[in-house]
Enzyme design. Structure first.
Site, short mmCIF file in Angstrom:
data_model
loop_
_atom_site.label_atom_id
_atom_site.label_comp_id
_atom_site.label_asym_id
_atom_site.label_seq_id
_atom_site.Cartn_x
_atom_site.Cartn_y
_atom_site.Cartn_z
CG ASP A 161 62.35 -27.30 -27.50
OD1 ASP A 161 63.01 -26.62 -26.71
OD2 ASP A 161 61.17 -27.67 -27.31
CB ALA B 85 56.57 -19.33 -21.95
N GLY C 144 54.30 -28.19 -19.79
CA GLY C 144 53.03 -28.90 -19.81
C GLY C 144 51.84 -28.11 -19.30
CD GLU D 266 66.53 -26.02 -18.66
OE1 GLU D 266 66.09 -26.05 -19.82
OE2 GLU D 266 65.95 -26.54 -17.69
P1 13P Z 1 55.10 -25.56 -22.78
O1 13P Z 1 54.71 -26.84 -23.45
O2 13P Z 1 54.85 -25.61 -21.35
O3 13P Z 1 54.57 -24.40 -23.51
O4 13P Z 1 56.71 -25.46 -22.92
C1 13P Z 1 57.29 -25.41 -24.18
C2 13P Z 1 58.76 -25.51 -24.09
O5 13P Z 1 59.38 -25.14 -23.12
C3 13P Z 1 59.48 -26.05 -25.23
O6 13P Z 1 60.84 -26.15 -24.98
O1 G3H Z 2 59.54 -28.79 -23.93
C1 G3H Z 2 59.24 -29.69 -24.70
C2 G3H Z 2 58.40 -29.39 -25.89
O2 G3H Z 2 57.10 -29.10 -25.51
C3 G3H Z 2 58.49 -30.51 -26.87
O3 G3H Z 2 57.74 -31.59 -26.47
O4 G3H Z 2 59.24 -33.54 -26.67
O5 G3H Z 2 56.73 -33.79 -26.70
O6 G3H Z 2 57.92 -32.80 -28.65
P1 G3H Z 2 57.93 -33.02 -27.16
ZN ZN Z 3 61.27 -26.55 -22.93
#
Ligand code: 13P
Ligand code: G3H
Ligand code: ZN
Length: 321
Positions: free
Chosen positions: A82, A222, A185, A134
């Site tokens: 991610d 999301a 967030g 993205e």
């Molecule tokens: P949220 O923390 O807002 O659910 O987003 C998660 C996300 O996009 C991880 O890439």
């Molecule tokens: O979009 C980001 C994810 O919520 C991951 O968050 O970088 O704090 O692990 P993090």
């Molecule tokens: Zn994200």
């Protein structure tokens, strides 16, 4: 059972018109909660690991934990990086056997974003891995600069349909994260706000008309930031602001129907876990056995994930399609 490839999960999700939950994992309890929920709901799943998760838990621990999860379940599981922020990090994950990686260069210029993605795509495709890019920037309630009356502004932060086509063609990415009002967030929106679902439709249509097929789109940020979880956290000593607000689940359900194939959820899981832990510790101040608060936390996350699979993503029952 081995990992299932992201490519296979995407192709089945597109055919079955459901969305894949891409849930962030950082520790054993979150992982168990997600996988048990998917097992019970018979849902395929993407487990995603951020750079921060790798730093927190150690990549080897995470890899072994996921191997354990894969060995005790029969549901299809893919593993995804991610928000990869460099070619080197993506390469590391590809070499470790991740089935997909995200390279997030969305803060760069269009040209630089293409260049960085292309480099990752070239390496990934030689190593049986697929890539998410993205385009646009996630900025919550902010609208495009100069956008009026629903028009598209190329200079803005939201993803522009024509640029999406150009970006996918030039970068070669296999899926595209879009900016349509979503953000990360617990403080996404102020009051009642919605995703720009017309824009999402236009992006999907532009990709289709350009000959790129039923192209998989990704919705970051999301989480719906449920009010009851925020209230529970605050009831047991937390201090989440009154203005916490997420993407309405009904919007995500529509986004799924329009063609968001991968839906990223992290914050809601964090909130469920925190609410449960706070409750146990406030009600039992003498408790000091971590199992006594981590077990209810795991159960609460599992309930939340089951709800998302069934009612929002509609992927329940599709594990063995
Ligand atoms: P949220 O923390 O807002 O659910 O987003 C998660 C996300 O996009 C991880 O890439
Ligand atoms: O979009 C980001 C994810 O919520 C991951 O968050 O970088 O704090 O692990 P993090
Ligand atoms: Zn994200």
């Amino acid at each position: 059972m081995p990992l299932t490839h992201t490519r296979e999960l995407f192709s089945k999700a597109l055919k079955g018109k459901y969305a894949l939950g891409a849930f962030n994992v950082n520790n054993m309890e979150l992982l168990q909660a997600i996988v048990e929920a998917c097992e019970e709901e018979k849902a395929p799943v993407m487990l995603q690991i951020s750079k921060g998760a790798r730093q927190y838990a150690n990549p080897v621990y995470l890899k072994k934990l996921i191997e354990a999860a894969v060995s005790v379940t029969t549901i299809p599981i893919a593993v995804h990086l991610d928000h990869g922020d460099s070619f080197e990090l993506c390469k590391e994950c590809i070499d470790e056997g991740f089935t997909s990686v995200m390279i997030d260069a969305s803060h760069e210029t269009f040209e630089k974003n293409v260049e960085v993605c292309r480099k990752v795509v070239d390496y990934a495709h030689k190593h049986n891995c697929v890539v998410e890019g993205e385009l646009g920037m996630l900025v919550g309630a902010q609208h495009d600069d100069g956008e009026e009356g629903g028009g598209y502004s190329k200079g803005g932060c939201y993803t522009h349909p024509d640029e999406a086509v150009d970006f996918v063609r030039k970068s070669g990415v296999d899926s595209l994260a879009v900016a349509i009002g979503n953000s990360h967030g617990a403080y996404k929106f102020k009051g009642e706000q919605h995703l720009d679902l017309e824009r999402l439709k236009a992006i999907k249509k532009a990709l289709l008309e350009a000959g790129l097929g039923d192209y998989p789109l990704v919705l970051h940020g999301a989480s719906s930031v449920p009010k009851d979880l925020a209230q529970e956290i605050n009831k047991y000593g937390g201090k989440m602001g009154e203005d916490t607000a997420g993407v309405p689940e009904a919007d995500i359900e529509i986004a799924r129907r329009v063609g968001c194939t991968k839906v990223n959820i992290d914050t809601d899981l964090r909130m469920a876990m925190t609410a449960a832990i706070r409750k146990v510790l406030m009600e039992n101040p003498k408790e000091f056995d971590p199992r006594k608060y981590l077990a209810p936390a795991r159960t609460k996350v599992k309930e939340l994930v089951r709800h998302k699979l069934r009612n929002v993503l509609c992927c329940a029952g599709h594990a063995f399609d």
